[in-house]
Design a protein around this motif. Sequence first.
Motif, PDB file in Angstrom:
ATOM      1  N   GLU A 174      54.886  50.649  43.982  1.00  0.00           N
ATOM      2  CA  GLU A 174      54.146  51.790  43.446  1.00  0.00           C
ATOM      3  C   GLU A 174      55.069  52.997  43.302  1.00  0.00           C
ATOM      4  O   GLU A 174      54.972  53.752  42.329  1.00  0.00           O
ATOM      5  CB  GLU A 174      52.959  52.106  44.349  1.00  0.00           C
TER       6      GLU A 174
ATOM      7  N   GLN B 291      43.338  56.276  40.476  1.00  0.00           N
ATOM      8  CA  GLN B 291      42.748  55.556  41.598  1.00  0.00           C
ATOM      9  C   GLN B 291      41.412  56.162  42.004  1.00  0.00           C
ATOM     10  O   GLN B 291      40.413  55.460  42.185  1.00  0.00           O
ATOM     11  CB  GLN B 291      43.701  55.543  42.792  1.00  0.00           C
TER      12      GLN B 291
ATOM     13  N   GLU C 135      35.294  49.002  38.845  1.00  0.00           N
ATOM     14  CA  GLU C 135      35.830  48.073  39.830  1.00  0.00           C
ATOM     15  C   GLU C 135      37.216  48.532  40.271  1.00  0.00           C
ATOM     16  O   GLU C 135      38.099  48.799  39.445  1.00  0.00           O
ATOM     17  CB  GLU C 135      35.902  46.670  39.241  1.00  0.00           C
ATOM     18  N   SER C 136      37.449  48.650  41.583  1.00  0.00           N
ATOM     19  CA  SER C 136      38.710  49.182  42.103  1.00  0.00           C
ATOM     20  C   SER C 136      39.909  48.304  41.761  1.00  0.00           C
ATOM     21  O   SER C 136      41.040  48.799  41.691  1.00  0.00           O
ATOM     22  CB  SER C 136      38.617  49.361  43.626  1.00  0.00           C
ATOM     23  N   SER C 137      39.693  47.009  41.553  1.00  0.00           N
ATOM     24  CA  SER C 137      40.802  46.113  41.224  1.00  0.00           C
ATOM     25  C   SER C 137      41.427  46.450  39.872  1.00  0.00           C
ATOM     26  O   SER C 137      42.564  46.044  39.585  1.00  0.00           O
ATOM     27  CB  SER C 137      40.327  44.656  41.216  1.00  0.00           C
ATOM     28  N   LEU C 138      40.709  47.215  39.056  1.00  0.00           N
ATOM     29  CA  LEU C 138      41.264  47.623  37.761  1.00  0.00           C
ATOM     30  C   LEU C 138      42.475  48.530  37.926  1.00  0.00           C
ATOM     31  O   LEU C 138      43.267  48.699  36.996  1.00  0.00           O
ATOM     32  CB  LEU C 138      40.194  48.342  36.925  1.00  0.00           C
ATOM     33  N   PHE C 139      42.623  49.119  39.128  1.00  0.00           N
ATOM     34  CA  PHE C 139      43.782  49.973  39.375  1.00  0.00           C
ATOM     35  C   PHE C 139      45.073  49.173  39.236  1.00  0.00           C
ATOM     36  O   PHE C 139      46.064  49.675  38.706  1.00  0.00           O
ATOM     37  CB  PHE C 139      43.686  50.594  40.769  1.00  0.00           C
ATOM     38  N   ARG C 140      45.070  47.920  39.692  1.00  0.00           N
ATOM     39  CA  ARG C 140      46.256  47.070  39.571  1.00  0.00           C
ATOM     40  C   ARG C 140      46.528  46.734  38.109  1.00  0.00           C
ATOM     41  O   ARG C 140      47.683  46.645  37.688  1.00  0.00           O
ATOM     42  CB  ARG C 140      46.068  45.788  40.384  1.00  0.00           C
ATOM     43  N   VAL C 141      45.466  46.552  37.356  1.00  0.00           N
ATOM     44  CA  VAL C 141      45.631  46.316  35.917  1.00  0.00           C
ATOM     45  C   VAL C 141      46.292  47.530  35.274  1.00  0.00           C
ATOM     46  O   VAL C 141      47.204  47.401  34.443  1.00  0.00           O
ATOM     47  CB  VAL C 141      44.261  46.046  35.248  1.00  0.00           C
TER      48      VAL C 141
END
Length: 365
Positions: free
Chosen positions: A293, A326, A335-341
């Motif tokens: 990051e 974030q 959806e919080s996993s979209l942060f990785r996307v």
Amino acid sequence: MTDERIKNVSGLRKAMIRPELGAIAGTILVFAFFLIIAGDSGMFAPKGIQNWTVVSAQFAIIAVGACLLMIAGEFDLSVGSMIGFAGILIAIMSVQWGWPVWVAIILAFVICIALGALNGFLVIKTGLPSFIVTLAFLYILRGLTIWLSILTTQKTIIGGVKQVAEGDWLAAVFGGTILTGLFQWFADIGLIDTFTRGSREGQPVVEGVPMLVVWALGLIIFGQWLLTRTKFGNWIFAVGGDAQAARYVGVPVNRVKMMMFMFTAFCACVFATSQVMEFGSAAADRGLLKEFEAIICVVIGGALLTGGYGSVIGAALGALIFGVVQQGLFFSGAESSLFRVFLGTILILAVILNTYIRRMITGER
């Protein structure tokens, strides 16, 4: 007399080759996007602003160290493991062994900076890529962190730090808040909401500026000053641009690289100490993926992966983008996993932009 190479460069071209350009544009777009989709959710209310500011500050602290090291032409993939390692050291020494918290913090900094120096020493003396050396330390430090935690407590999470840190002068430097009186005044005149029930009734929902944010701002200012206003900053650019040419003109290349590895470890320890003081605990898995990051923040900020080009301000803006996205996903109900996307997408776009800028600078096609 004006250099002919500079005189013929257009204003647009000068602006285009600024490392911060992509980060500035990205910051504007991100803020505009979340103002539209999450503007009514409290994201830009005082408490919401504090939330994404604190998250951005966390990214910024490690991004400053990563930025200077990458401009010098090296990487440190052990930053995330260093965060977890430093936190566990502080918790073990203060909670388990009963040492004063200020002693635990100072010793953690000494050990982490020494490990940073060891990273630099191995890179310089062996000639191995820093990617390989620090990747090895990523695993070594993570393993040591888990082993030390289980050996001393039979757990991977050590609590009780907040209790032993109460009244400690150095703990307050990393875990306290400043300007509390000013924020109470803001609440009294209605600029900031207050709690309406419970033991905190009448107190502002934002008590002050967290020391984490103060550390982030201090490191950004220091890093930008060092890079742009000092001879050492010129050395950093020269080492990352062409280390051999830098040696020919008297730049102490090895010393510069060593100090940048040490500074990166220092930033990781600042992050770890602030996190431990904030949560009152340390966990062996803290800092997971933070090294990547930090690198993405720096790349968004305009730094080239090949070294010799970049900006601390750009890296700080990259950290701000991360923090806003974030928290923006949370406030918008996504959806919080979209942060990785988002991380993967923004990394690809930033590398493409930076490659284009490098070709503009060098005249490559």
